[in-house]
Write a protein that holds these residues in place. Structure first.
Motif, short mmCIF file in Angstrom:
data_model
loop_
_atom_site.label_atom_id
_atom_site.label_comp_id
_atom_site.label_asym_id
_atom_site.label_seq_id
_atom_site.Cartn_x
_atom_site.Cartn_y
_atom_site.Cartn_z
N GLU A 146 0.83 -1.21 0.00
CA GLU A 146 0.00 0.00 0.00
C GLU A 146 0.86 1.25 0.00
N ALA A 147 1.97 1.21 0.75
CA ALA A 147 2.87 2.36 0.76
C ALA A 147 3.46 2.57 -0.63
N ALA A 148 3.83 1.46 -1.31
CA ALA A 148 4.36 1.59 -2.67
C ALA A 148 3.30 2.13 -3.61
N PHE A 149 2.04 1.66 -3.44
CA PHE A 149 0.95 2.14 -4.29
C PHE A 149 0.76 3.65 -4.12
N ARG A 150 0.79 4.11 -2.88
CA ARG A 150 0.63 5.54 -2.65
C ARG A 150 1.79 6.33 -3.25
N THR A 151 3.00 5.79 -3.12
CA THR A 151 4.16 6.48 -3.68
C THR A 151 4.03 6.61 -5.19
N VAL A 152 3.67 5.50 -5.85
CA VAL A 152 3.55 5.50 -7.30
C VAL A 152 2.43 6.43 -7.75
N THR A 153 1.25 6.34 -7.10
CA THR A 153 0.13 7.17 -7.54
C THR A 153 0.38 8.65 -7.26
N ASN A 154 1.14 8.96 -6.21
CA ASN A 154 1.44 10.35 -5.93
C ASN A 154 2.52 10.89 -6.86
N ALA A 155 3.28 9.98 -7.49
CA ALA A 155 4.33 10.42 -8.42
C ALA A 155 3.78 10.69 -9.81
N THR A 156 2.63 10.12 -10.15
CA THR A 156 2.08 10.30 -11.49
C THR A 156 1.41 11.66 -11.60
N PRO A 157 1.45 12.30 -12.79
CA PRO A 157 0.78 13.60 -12.96
C PRO A 157 -0.74 13.46 -13.09
N ALA A 158 -1.23 12.23 -13.28
CA ALA A 158 -2.67 12.02 -13.43
C ALA A 158 -3.36 12.02 -12.06
N LEU A 159 -4.70 12.15 -12.08
CA LEU A 159 -5.50 12.07 -10.87
C LEU A 159 -5.90 10.61 -10.68
N VAL A 160 -5.51 10.01 -9.57
CA VAL A 160 -5.76 8.60 -9.31
C VAL A 160 -6.71 8.47 -8.13
N TRP A 161 -7.67 7.53 -8.24
CA TRP A 161 -8.64 7.35 -7.17
C TRP A 161 -9.02 5.89 -7.03
N VAL A 162 -9.53 5.58 -5.82
CA VAL A 162 -10.02 4.23 -5.51
C VAL A 162 -11.36 4.40 -4.80
#
Length: 755
Positions: free
Chosen positions: A428-444
């Motif tokens: 989950e920590a890796a998922f947050r890191t990756v999604t926060n690094a992308t310029p797109a808006l990511v949601w769950v």
């Protein structure tokens, strides 16, 4: 007022406070007049009333003026002393409807008596329930006529309420006796005759028995020889009670049925009179048959439990009410290496990790004091000395009487699960890191559509806070015109599980709306149900601006093409007029072809020249004929999107066929019909097979020469697109079959719906 009496008022001299009040009262405006002028009959009855301690009043004269004594004053309450001399109707206006018929009887010469009459009076400024026992008697004057009425009364409100309360209490006690959980019976005399029994007693001996008024030996004959009758005789003779625990008795609970054994806890209590003589026996107790059977079953169950617990894969333990551990299953000893000598009591805490020992013991003791279930996780030492995480869960045990018996619990090794949870946290920590690094808006989101996670880009872009965006708060960032469109679509996707994708405008933190493309896919569980959705929103605002610019350019190009076609049409008309008659059919055919080409251009322009739907192209071309009610078309085929070049070629071919049919074929007569149908042939190179067939038209004969229209069809489809055209002049109608390859250059675009 206590000095010398005014002559003629001596009848008020012994009237107490009311007599004094009457002497001081201003009677000048009263219908009764001054007291010294009252008739002797009134004086006599007033004197009698004032000297009586019993509550009384007199209503005299046509107005029934009200006079009362000291005993009546408490009944009046706040109406005293203002009511003195007022008309009866005015004094007791709130109860006049109740007492007027009684008053009329008295004035008619009929005396009445009433006991505990209910009246709702307002004597202290509010309505109150009252009860009275009173009599109304007529009073005659010197002429013998009835001049008024006399009332002697007493308020019985308290007595009525006391009797009602007593009855209510008796009814309550009687109901309690009837519904008491223990069985009860009242026996009288030496023969022990049943006077009272409750429902529980009838349930014990059998509901269908008629035992009231019968001696016990007659009512329960099957009990003979079991010693109960002898016990009753002894209690009656000695006056000493009998108490028995788990006494067995055989009862025939249904007529004709075998005797059934029941187990009871029983008390025979002698009932004595004031002199101490025994007059009867009160029998009371409980049917404990089920309890005794349950205790037997419990002992058997405990034996099964220990056998099961010793062979269970989890570690099982049992404590007593004082929290002392009295049982540990074999798996506990195998896991921890402890023995019964080291593990029972509080010895089990020795296997708990030192850092977890104190707080886990505190949790256990607190739950034991509160008699509440508990669940905790701690590290437990294995026999090899290593520590493993374990779950210890327990629930309190209670007896059939509700008494606390202690706890039963189980311990489960969750070391492997802890490792999985740790890896999950890292994931989950890796998922947050990756999604926060992308310029797109990511949601769950959860399966119900509520957002549970948004990456940092969302908050940076929208300016929303976390507590504002989660749940359904994210909808505030969507353009209102788009929200009404995408929310139903989002609901449908959650229900069907289809991919959720489309485009919408999202509000930036500065208030400007920017276009984003969104796409979300569901994640399903092992049972196939959707557990959550993972989505992404990509900024396409610049692409949207470019597309808008492209649309403007295409519209401008289409406008110029149409202008060019108009110029060509004008030049052709002018040229043909110079060489001959301007109304020649060649000019009309040429103009119609340009018109058909322009209509096909309109369809492609609406689609930004990215392609066109085949059905729409055909409808545009034959639309002039559809306006005529005598022209009939049947058009059917699958949805198919064509690239511009193929669409224009087929449009021109359909136009030529329709023009020819309108002149010579099926569209030239009212009964004619044209069937246009197409199919897709899934070869290595997919092909479109379109069939034009005329029906119910005039007879057809092959032409003597090939016209320009035929050459146009063949050149557009065969030469330009690599297709094949077969024209058949069947007697029943012209048939044209177009076989067009749908390659990457010549062919088909899959139709996709957008949201």
């Amino acid at each position: 007022m206590h000095g010398k009496l005014t002559p003629g008022l001596d009848f008020l001299s012994d009237g107490g406070e009311m007599g004094a009040l009457m002497r001081a009262h201003d009677w000048s405006t009263s219908p009764l007049g001054l007291p010294e002028r009252w008739p002797q009959s009134l004086r006599t009855v007033v004197s009698l009333m004032l000297t009586s301690k019993f509550p009384m009043f007199i209503a005299w004269g046509p107005e029934l003026a009200f006079l009362y004594n000291d005993g009546y004053r408490p009944i009046f309450g706040a109406k005293h002393p203002h009511a003195l001399g007022l008309p009866f109707r005015q004094v007791w206006s709130e109860i006049w409807a109740d007492i007027e018929p009684l008053v009329k009887k008295a004035l008619a010469g009929e005396a009445t008596y009433h006991e505990d009459l209910h009246l709702v009076m307002e004597r202290n400024g509010y309505p109150e329930d009252t009860w009275y026992t009173f009599s109304y008697s007529p009073v005659r004057d010197e002429t013998g006529g009835i001049a008024g009425m006399f009332c002697a009364c007493t308020e019985t409100t308290q007595e009525v309420r006391s009797r009602a309360a007593l009855k209510e209490e008796q009814d309550r006690l009687r109901e309690l006796f009837k519904q008491a959980p223990s069985f009860m019976a009242m026996l009288s005399g030496r023969d022990h005759v049943f006077e009272l029994v409750n429902d529980a007693y009838l349930q014990l001996v059998g509901h269908r028995r008629d035992i009231i008024g019968k001696p016990v030996r007659e009512a329960l004959p099957e009990v003979e020889g079991q010693g109960f009758f002898e016990l009753l005789d002894r209690v009656y003779a000695t006056g000493e009670p009998f108490t028995g625990s788990s006494v067995r008795v055989g009862l025939q609970r249904k007529p004709g049925s075998p005797v059934e054994e029941r187990v009871v806890d029983l008390v025979y209590q002698p009932v004595t009179d004031r002199e101490g003589n025994v007059r009867g026996i009160f029998a009371e107790g409980y049917d404990v048959t089920e309890r005794v059977q349950a205790e037997k079953s419990l002992r058997e169950s405990e034996a099964r439990f220990r056998n099961l617990a010793d062979h269970a894969p989890v570690m099982v333990w049992v404590t007593e009410p004082d929290a002392i551990c009295t049982y540990l299953s074999r798996s506990w000893y195998e896991f921890t290496g402890q023995t019964p000598e080291t593990g029972l009591g509080f010895g089990w805490l020795g296997a708990v990790h030192p850092d977890d020992r104190a707080w886990s013991a505190e949790v256990f003791r607190d739950a034991n004091a509160k008699r509440e279930p508990f669940r905790l996780e701690y590290r437990l030492r294995r026999a090899d000395g290593t520590y493993r995480w374990a779950i210890d869960a327990a629930a309190p045990r209670f007896g059939s009487d509700g008494s606390f018996l202690g706890f039963v619990g189980s311990v489960l090794d969750i070391g492997d699960r802890k490792e999985v949870e740790e890896r999950l946290r890292e994931s989950e920590a890796a998922f947050r890191t990756v999604t926060n690094a992308t310029p797109a808006l990511v949601w769950v989101s959860s399966n119900d559509g509520n957002i549970v996670y948004l990456n940092e880009r969302w908050y940076e872009f929208t300016g929303q806070r976390m507590d504002e965006a989660v749940g359904s708060g994210w909808t505030a960032a969507i353009h209102p015109d788009d929200l009404g469109r995408i929310l139903p679509y989002w609901q449908r996707c959650r229900e069907t599980g289809e991919i959720y994708e489309g485009e919408a405008r999202y509000r930036r933190h500065d208030g400007e709306y920017c276009w984003h493309a969104f796409r979300a896919v569901p994640q399903t569980g092992s049972d196939g149900t959707i557990e959550r959705w993972f989505g992404i929103c990509v900024d396409i605002n610049e692409r949207k601006r470019w597309e808008e610019h492209q649309r403007l350019l295409i519209n401008e190009l289409n406008h110029r093409v149409k202008n060019t076609l108009a110029i060509v049409q004008a030049m052709a008309a002018q040229s043909l007029r110079q060489v001959g008659d301007g109304s020649r059919p060649e000019l009309q055919a040429f103009q119609d072809r340009l018109f058909a080409l322009a209509r096909a251009h309109d369809v492609l322009t609406r689609e930004n020249w990215e392609g066109a739907e085949l059905r729409e192209i055909i409808h545009e071309v034959v639309e002039p004929y559809l306006r005529q009610s005598t022209r009939h078309f049947e058009i059917e085929g699958p949805r198919l999107r064509l690239i511009p070049r193929t669409a224009l070629a087929i449009a021109m071919a359909i136009h030529e066929l329709a023009t020819n049919a309108a002149k010579y074929g099926a569209l030239s007569v009212p009964s004619g019909c044209v069937v246009i149908a197409w199919t897709l042939v899934p070869d290595a190179t997919p092909r479109l097979v379109l069939r034009w067939q005329e029906q119910n038209g005039p007879p057809v004969a092959p032409p003597t020469r090939r016209g320009f229209g035929t050459r146009l069809i063949e050149r557009s489809l065969a030469q330009d697109l690599g297709g094949e055209v077969r024209l058949t002049y069947d007697l029943a109608g012209v048939v044209c079959v177009m076989d067009v390859p749908l390659s990457d250059e010549g062919g088909m675009l899959e139709h996709q719906s957008s949201h």
